[in-house]
Design an enzyme around this catalytic site. Structure first.
Site, PDB file in Angstrom:
ATOM      1  N   TYR C 145       0.866  -1.190   0.000  1.00 32.75           N
ATOM      2  CA  TYR C 145       0.000   0.000   0.000  1.00 32.75           C
ATOM      3  C   TYR C 145       0.900   1.236   0.000  1.00 32.75           C
ATOM      4  CZ  TYR C 145      -3.750   3.163   1.691  1.00 32.75           C
ATOM      5  OH  TYR C 145      -4.647   4.191   1.858  1.00 32.75           O
ATOM      6  N   LYS C 175      -1.472  -1.162  -4.180  1.00 35.51           N
ATOM      7  CA  LYS C 175      -2.431  -0.056  -4.195  1.00 35.51           C
ATOM      8  C   LYS C 175      -1.577   1.187  -4.249  1.00 35.51           C
ATOM      9  CE  LYS C 175      -5.692   2.274  -1.013  1.00 35.51           C
ATOM     10  NZ  LYS C 175      -5.997   3.360  -1.956  1.00 35.51           N
ATOM     11  N   SER C 177      -1.276   4.929  -4.305  1.00 36.74           N
ATOM     12  CA  SER C 177      -1.933   6.205  -3.995  1.00 36.74           C
ATOM     13  C   SER C 177      -0.922   7.342  -4.051  1.00 36.74           C
ATOM     14  CB  SER C 177      -2.594   6.128  -2.627  1.00 36.74           C
ATOM     15  OG  SER C 177      -3.630   5.166  -2.620  1.00 36.74           O
ATOM     16  N   GLY C 205      -4.889   4.888  -6.604  1.00 43.87           N
ATOM     17  CA  GLY C 205      -5.607   5.367  -5.433  1.00 43.87           C
ATOM     18  C   GLY C 205      -5.914   6.853  -5.426  1.00 43.87           C
ATOM     19  N   ASP C 207      -8.161   9.095  -7.101  1.00 39.55           N
ATOM     20  CA  ASP C 207      -9.304   9.112  -8.005  1.00 39.55           C
ATOM     21  C   ASP C 207      -9.330  10.321  -8.926  1.00 39.55           C
ATOM     22  OD1 ASP C 207     -10.146   6.779  -6.816  1.00 39.55           O
ATOM     23  OD2 ASP C 207     -11.431   7.804  -5.367  1.00 39.55           O
TER      24      ASP C 207
END
Lengths: 327, 327, 327, 327
Positions: C145, C175, C177, C205, C207
């Site tokens: 992450y 993931k 981000s 991540g 958006d």
């Protein structure tokens, strides 16, 4: 070269403002009155065309003429003993030209920031860059001007001094405008063989923690607040040297409170120098507005600054010429 | 003013290097061959004196003479249709002088970075600063040059465009050299009343993520890699426009691998432009060494760069003039 | 191991919020309604106890019970097909305990952030740290992450994947981000021998620039906005895949405008999740207040958020279950 | 409450390491010998489970048992007078639990960092967070632990103290591990009505500029170097208090040289605590390896550390118990 080595800045050395007219031109004539104002406070040495002097917002011709004017009205009159000129710019060629001019004009030392746009990734490139500027004025003492919050160039100055001393015969020290006292102590503890005093002349540039820098071995301050509150800053130096920390802290705190007001108004005026010029005018020495991207405060903002200074007691502190403790 | 509005950069616009001789002088004569090299690739528009062009390391006179030379050998020969000149410098007065000169010299557009030393704390000061420069060449289309990793000035460009459009009639867009695609989309989606296309001309400057910027609505690239790998970058644009993402990604990855080599050697050479100039020489267009604080690679370093390029297949990619897909 | 390799997240995977009561306890009962709300939108996969889920503000017992509840009411009911659980914490032992628990509870994959306080200075320490956590649940697909703005750990994920794949057999992807699409493309272009598709499962991540990540080769989004505006985000994916960039940009811009409102109110509420929970309540799914250091908006602040959403047309966008384009 | 107000840390307060076995478990038995080692040096007060103690890498149970062990073998034996326990963690609930436990265990004070993941955007949220932790142990003196380089939470501590003093009756001061002496002076100059001494107990945490912090009004050090070089650090305090700056600087420089060695090896070992534990072992107090993400040095690395320490004369400095000047 021994003459170069003998040069030394010490105590309070104001970084001077550049007087301007309301239409944005340089007010060269005002330098006479300004040098007298500083001399009356007890100033013996000044630093020209640096951050406080908005040197980065001036053309080469303006920077040269300011140097010439200070040499004439400050130095030749006997008011100011030593003049240091900042020659840093965006490119090495301009800085070399300014260094040569400074030498011919008869200044006592020069200083430069590192490259501002193409920030060197390795120390050796900063040394090489400075070397080429210093070589343009080989008989003039040379200072590195370290102000990483503005230049974005983070470099360990102790490492710089060690490396640069082998390349730049005229290197005498640094104007150290960073709060990193670890690096600063490293610098002050560099000594010549068989000597116990500092090999380099180390002037601190963050007035708001000057007393800490002095115990770490600094030789004084090249900063803006001595313009505004000479007595306060002189007492910071004197009381710290005496080991009278409680009283020194009180004076140092006054400096910090003033700096806080600068930081309160600086951003809305486009920069801290704008706020400092406004405060200097309030203590009797009007150097006019700053240049873009800064602006002078409105009448209302100027009143607010004055009110804030009043609230911390600024105008009651003993900052008159008679209180000159550092001379 | 409608003529200003009609000006537009699009596709691949090389930010050109400044040819130099081994003694550090500008090699104005080389610009003729360089413009022919670019023209043969299919280049129609170029960007002068920016980061790639080491504009920040040149004197005012050098910058002017470079502009004059490109206008003469590039534009008057018909090889290059449009010339954009970066006029940013350390102070507004120099930039105004460069803007005036560019207008007289007959360039098609100008661009500027914000103040580099006194970094404006508020957007309005950047707008005001740019306005005064744009006013020095009121009939020349004006671009903001956004490159926060170098200038240290982080500003939301969408907000800048909205505010600046009210103050600067000649504003046409931005050279956007930041990886922040959120802000970039905000910019491309600003539209004129009753129009669906972008109100501003938005050229992206980070070639290594160009395809992402194009789908976000960019109009093309003003960058350095089109000098080195025109075919690859042209295919990035073409394949992305066709929605052929898998193939576009392969070309984009080639660009990234090349940029990784630049990032590997740039720091040890004092800056990335030094590495790029070395690569350009390897593909047949020698623009000489960079200027301090950068240096040219040693023979050994040059061999290592070539070996690394070989290892990624660089010299086998189709980057010849005949592959010109973007013209 | 082939079962591990077959696991894949794709499309829109909501990072789910943790329902809480007004006295700060976890509202486990609310998870039933929440999972139905998501299922009705078309959600098939969810991500638990991450940033959106305030996993970092929960005790180990709370985190375990949340996992158990989602498995029961979400997965066993058939509403949610796959559950990914974030097990990152302040120390490796707690994360190992959470990983073991997740495996026993029957989740489909786990993910972890790197160490949060002692930030590893070298990539190998992050790999080693992750390895020890992954080994606590060796048969559960493992994701890294990457969220450097929160963790302060900047690491190149392409390099991480290459190094970690040799140490962590259960590694399936990341993931991601971060807005750095250069690194992201490097990741998506890593392929298995004799394969052209990505070797790793790469979920984006951020958006607000999702469409750019998709053309760069991303497999979908693990984010918070699908909770709030499923239809909009689904159309971002669909239109981008179709190469209909102008329409995709319009949907992407809606996402950004919503995120701007989050960024406007987040800071005054102690964090962005506080603003997102308030927006989620406005679209019909109340998950209660956030936990300290965040707080719920006052009635007045909630009205202001609603007014701002109204002003951008948020409530008129087609975000109803029927518009589910991504399922 | 007056008993709380009377509590004070002063002089040298070691932040203690957590002894570990080679298999990564806590070596609780070693705490007896360690407390005797410290007591023999002259230590009267210690700080547990902070950065030096790897508190952030320990489970709640481990942290509790460490506290219990120190209270038993250190405090009840009469060796150590005061024990301060760091209770900061990833979530408020865990920290409240640790605070309650500390109170029951009989420690003398607690301290906490702010939230580590959801970094509060406003001072009031940090105050509120700390308040809730302090309330879990209302009769135990409370310190804020300021270490922004690790937490990423930059907050003005003077402002924190002023705001928090209204909310947290047990607040007594701060462990200030930042080099910002401007903020530090602001803190030390906060006084109670009709008092001239500091209202708050301010312990500095950056040993390498301790003497500067002391003249700024600090009450001592909570740091790691007193574990390794008690005599040196004691002389820094003593000589500074005497106003003997030249000699104080020599001792301070020794501290810096040692810290430079820590900074040389720390990154390759995963963190600075790993290097410090290795140095502590070399002076006779082996606390074992650090926990992941750090690792112990290899035999070769350990030899290199010893050689570097030898080269600066570390083992010749008078750091024996007999030289205890601060007790």
């Amino acid at each position: 070269m021994s003459k170069i080595r003998d040069f030394k800045l010490e105590g309070l050395v104001p970084a001077v403002f550049t007087p301007m007219t309301t239409d944005g031109a340089i007010d060269y004539d005002k330098i006479d009155a300004y040098s007298r104002y500083l001399s009356d406070l007890g100033v013996k040495q000044v630093f020209l065309n640096g951050t406080t002097g908005e040197g980065f917002s001036l053309t080469l011709d303006e920077r040269k003429k300011i140097v010439e004017t200070w040499v004439r009205v400050g130095k030749e009159s006997g008011r100011i003993r030593d003049i240091v000129v900042h020659v840093g710019s965006l490119n090495m060629h301009d800085s070399q030209e300014l260094a040569k001019h400074a030498a011919v004009a008869g200044v006592d030392a020069i200083a430069t920031v590192p490259p501002l746009f193409f920030k060197p990734s390795k120390l050796e490139y900063i040394v090489e860059y400075c070397k080429k500027i210093a070589e343009a004025a080989p008989n003039v003492p040379f200072y590195y001007y370290h102000i990483p919050t503005m230049t974005g160039v983070e470099v360990n100055i102790e490492d710089f001094l060690v490396m640069a001393s082998k390349e730049i015969p005229s290197l005498v020290g640094a104007k150290f405008s960073s709060k990193d006292l670890v690096d600063f102590l490293g610098c002050t503890q560099l000594t010549a063989p068989n000597r116990s005093d500092s090999k380099y002349n180390l002037m601190f540039g963050c007035d708001e923690q000057l007393m800490a820098a002095m115990v770490m071995g600094g030789h004084g301050s090249v900063g803006s607040t001595p313009n505004l509150m000479w007595g306060t800053m002189a007492r910071v130096l004197q009381l710290t040297a005496q080991g009278n920390f409680p009283e020194a802290r009180k004076e140092q705190l006054r400096c910090q409170k003033t700096v806080r007001i600068m930081l309160k108004y600086g951003p809305q005026l486009g920069g801290n120098v704008a706020a400092l010029k406004a405060i200097l005018a309030l203590v009797g020495m009007d150097t006019g507005p700053p240049r873009a991207p800064m602006r002078a405060p409105s009448a209302e903002e100027a009143r607010a600054i004055k009110a804030d200074l009043n609230a911390i007691g600024f105008f009651n502190w003993d900052n008159q010429p008679a209180t000159n403790l550092a001379s």
